[in-house]
Every structure is written in structure tokens, then in C-alpha cells.
Design an enzyme around this catalytic site. Sequence first.
Site, PDB file in Angstrom:
ATOM      1  N   LYS A  51       0.846  -1.202   0.000  1.00 52.43           N
ATOM      2  CA  LYS A  51       0.000   0.000   0.000  1.00 52.43           C
ATOM      3  C   LYS A  51       0.880   1.251   0.000  1.00 52.43           C
ATOM      4  CE  LYS A  51      -4.330   1.598   2.102  1.00 52.43           C
ATOM      5  NZ  LYS A  51      -5.048   1.802   0.865  1.00 52.43           N
ATOM      6  N   GLU A  64      -9.074  -4.282  -9.945  1.00 53.19           N
ATOM      7  CA  GLU A  64      -9.795  -3.705  -8.796  1.00 53.19           C
ATOM      8  C   GLU A  64     -10.215  -2.292  -9.170  1.00 53.19           C
ATOM      9  OE1 GLU A  64      -7.054  -3.270  -5.431  1.00 53.19           O
ATOM     10  OE2 GLU A  64      -5.418  -2.886  -6.828  1.00 53.19           O
ATOM     11  N   LEU A 112      -4.520  -4.803  -4.242  1.00 50.41           N
ATOM     12  CA  LEU A 112      -4.333  -4.580  -2.809  1.00 50.41           C
ATOM     13  C   LEU A 112      -5.193  -5.586  -2.043  1.00 50.41           C
ATOM     14  CD1 LEU A 112      -2.913  -2.645  -0.767  1.00 50.41           C
ATOM     15  CD2 LEU A 112      -5.173  -1.652  -0.448  1.00 50.41           C
TER      16      LEU A 112
HETATM   17  N1  PDD Z   1      -8.001   2.580  -0.473  1.00 45.64           N
HETATM   18  N2  PDD Z   1      -7.650  -1.405  -3.622  1.00 45.64           N
HETATM   19  C1  PDD Z   1      -7.012  -0.222  -3.657  1.00 45.64           C
HETATM   20  C2  PDD Z   1      -6.197   0.111  -4.861  1.00 45.64           C
HETATM   21  C3  PDD Z   1      -7.124   0.665  -2.568  1.00 45.64           C
HETATM   22  O1  PDD Z   1      -6.480   1.846  -2.599  1.00 45.64           O
HETATM   23  C4  PDD Z   1      -7.938   0.305  -1.453  1.00 45.64           C
HETATM   24  C5  PDD Z   1      -8.088   1.201  -0.261  1.00 45.64           C
HETATM   25  C6  PDD Z   1      -8.597  -0.942  -1.483  1.00 45.64           C
HETATM   26  C7  PDD Z   1      -9.456  -1.415  -0.344  1.00 45.64           C
HETATM   27  O2  PDD Z   1      -8.686  -1.748   0.779  1.00 45.64           O
HETATM   28  P1  PDD Z   1      -9.281  -1.618   2.257  1.00 45.64           P
HETATM   29  O3  PDD Z   1     -10.526  -2.408   2.272  1.00 45.64           O
HETATM   30  O4  PDD Z   1      -8.223  -2.211   3.122  1.00 45.64           O
HETATM   31  O5  PDD Z   1      -9.514  -0.146   2.491  1.00 45.64           O
HETATM   32  C8  PDD Z   1      -8.416  -1.769  -2.571  1.00 45.64           C
HETATM   33  C9  PDD Z   1      -8.050   3.480   0.660  1.00 45.64           C
HETATM   34  C10 PDD Z   1      -9.344   3.466   1.370  1.00 45.64           C
HETATM   35  C11 PDD Z   1      -7.622   4.875   0.219  1.00 45.64           C
HETATM   36  O6  PDD Z   1      -6.694   4.945  -0.553  1.00 45.64           O
HETATM   37  O7  PDD Z   1      -8.193   5.862   0.669  1.00 45.64           O
END
Ligand code: PDD
Length: 287
Positions: free
Chosen positions: A151, A183, A207
Site C-alpha cells: 500500500k 480492482e 491490494l
Molecule cells: N483505499 N484497492 C485499492 C487500490 C485501494 O487503494 C484500497 C483502499 C482498497 C481497499 O482496501 P481496504 O478495504 O483495506 O480499504 C483496494 C483506501 C481506502 C484509500 O486509498 O483511501
Amino acid sequence: MTRTVYVNGEFLPEDQAKISIFDRAFLMSDGVYEVTSVLDGKLIAFDGHLKRLERSLSELEIRNPLTEDEWLSIHRQLVEANGITDGLVYLQVTRGAPGDRDFAWPDPETCPPTVVLFTQNKPGLAESPAAKIGMKVISIPDIRWGRRDIKTVQLLYPSMGKMMAKKAGADDAWLVEDGLVTEGTSNNAYIVKGNQIITRQLSNDILHGITRAAVLTLAREAQMEVVERPFTIAEAQQADEAFISSASAFVMPVVEIDGAALGDGKPGKVSARMREIYLDEMRKTAI
Ligand code: PDD
């Protein structure tokens, strides 16, 4: 009220917080982040976010500068100081500020990681009207790097994707690689067909969403069949329903993909139910 933020051991008013121009995240996107939502003043799925932070850091050989207890305490102090009932806590750890620009990594002994946290106040976060209307998405090519499981703060292409969606009159974009959806720009993507919830399997291509993990567990408990495999945009357009998941959007229905309405163009029953089950469970386990 001035927002209180956390920078490298200090709680400060946001206008007094400072980061070096040589910070590796500023110059090279050399940093990772997490976003944890807050509902009723409590942290949602906090444990999962800390575990993923640990993994992102270790994949990039950055030392985790704080203990789990310290991370929790900082999150709680910021929520308290900023009077957050519903909102988000953003955290970022970078490889630090070596005092000059160099592609080679600095010596971790002399260059400690930079730590920044701040809150975002989002009253009524779980009552978003978008959940009742549903989202429109467009598809765009996935041209991101090959380690999307980490991330990192390299968010330029996801930002561009959101802007492409906006220009096209949509709410977000789904990324497509080799003809298959990876995604969303900042969320995981799902389709529903009959009793099946279909979402791409975990790999370096996406991710590993913390919300995704909970949603799939809860879906299985609710007697849905979870199928982890990739799908095409054409298959998604023919699905009964579609939705996305993320820490900030929870579960959000998708009602249109590249201009084609799904079903009757309204949020589907399974998406609505998954959102409800997810929010119930998260409120119960919030800390
Ligand atoms: N984004 N895929 C990507 C590319 C993401 O940036 C995110 C999360 C997710 C979902 O992951 P999670 O359920 O752990 O939030 C999937 C966050 C919320 C952001 O960048 O604000």
C-alpha cells in the site's frame, strides 16, 4: 477548530506540522499508508490495518517505527483531540528524510522513518446517500506497477483514474489488465451472479483489502458462495449486481459499468445486505 495532527512523536496543530523537502515520500513516493475508518468514535478493523502496514513496511525493508500499542494510542488520541465521531484516520510511514536526493536507500541507522497521522471528519460516514443510489463506473487500463499488494503512496494513476471517471460523468473507474478487472482505483471490485459473489483472487496484482477479507468471511457465513477469480467487464455488465469495498466506502453498490445499467439500474439486494452485515459486524468489533 484547528486539527491536531501527529508528526514524528509530536501532536501539533496542522499549521505547525513540518516535513523535510528531502523526505523520500515527497521525492520518490517511498512510503506506505493506511486508512482506518472511525464510527461512533471507535476504530474499524484496526488490527487488520496494522497487520497490513507491517507487511507493506517489511516488503520495502522499512522498519516499523512504533509498537502496536503505540499505533493504537496515537489513533485514539487523534480521534479524541479532533472530536471525531465518524471519519477516518490516515497514517503514513516513509523511509525518512536523508538530507539530500539519492536513489539509493539511506542507512536506516541514521535516517529514521517519518511518521505522519491525521484525521478526516466525515459526519454520517456510514449513512452515505451513494449507498442508496449506487455508483457508476467506467473501465480504464490498469497501467500501475506490479506490486499493488504494497500500500504505497504512489497514487497518481488512481487519481488520474478518478478524474477520467469524473470527466465521463461516472463516480469511479475499474482497472482492467489483460482483459480482466483487477480492482477499483481505491477499492476492491465484486460481481454477484445468483448465489455467487465473485472477486479477483489475491496476488501482487491487487491490494489485499482489509474490508474485502471481512466481506468474504461474512458472505460465507451468510451462506453465499464466494468465488475468487478474475472477471471481464462484459461478464460484469451481465451480472445481477456489482459492488466495491474499501475502508472508507465500506460496501458500495455499483449500478452502471461503461454506460450499461446492471439489472434495473438500482442497487441490488445482495450488495445492500452485505453492506448491512458488514457495518453491523464492524460496529460490534470496533475498538
Ligand atoms: N483505499 N484497492 C485499492 C487500490 C485501494 O487503494 C484500497 C483502499 C482498497 C481497499 O482496501 P481496504 O478495504 O483495506 O480499504 C483496494 C483506501 C481506502 C484509500 O486509498 O483511501
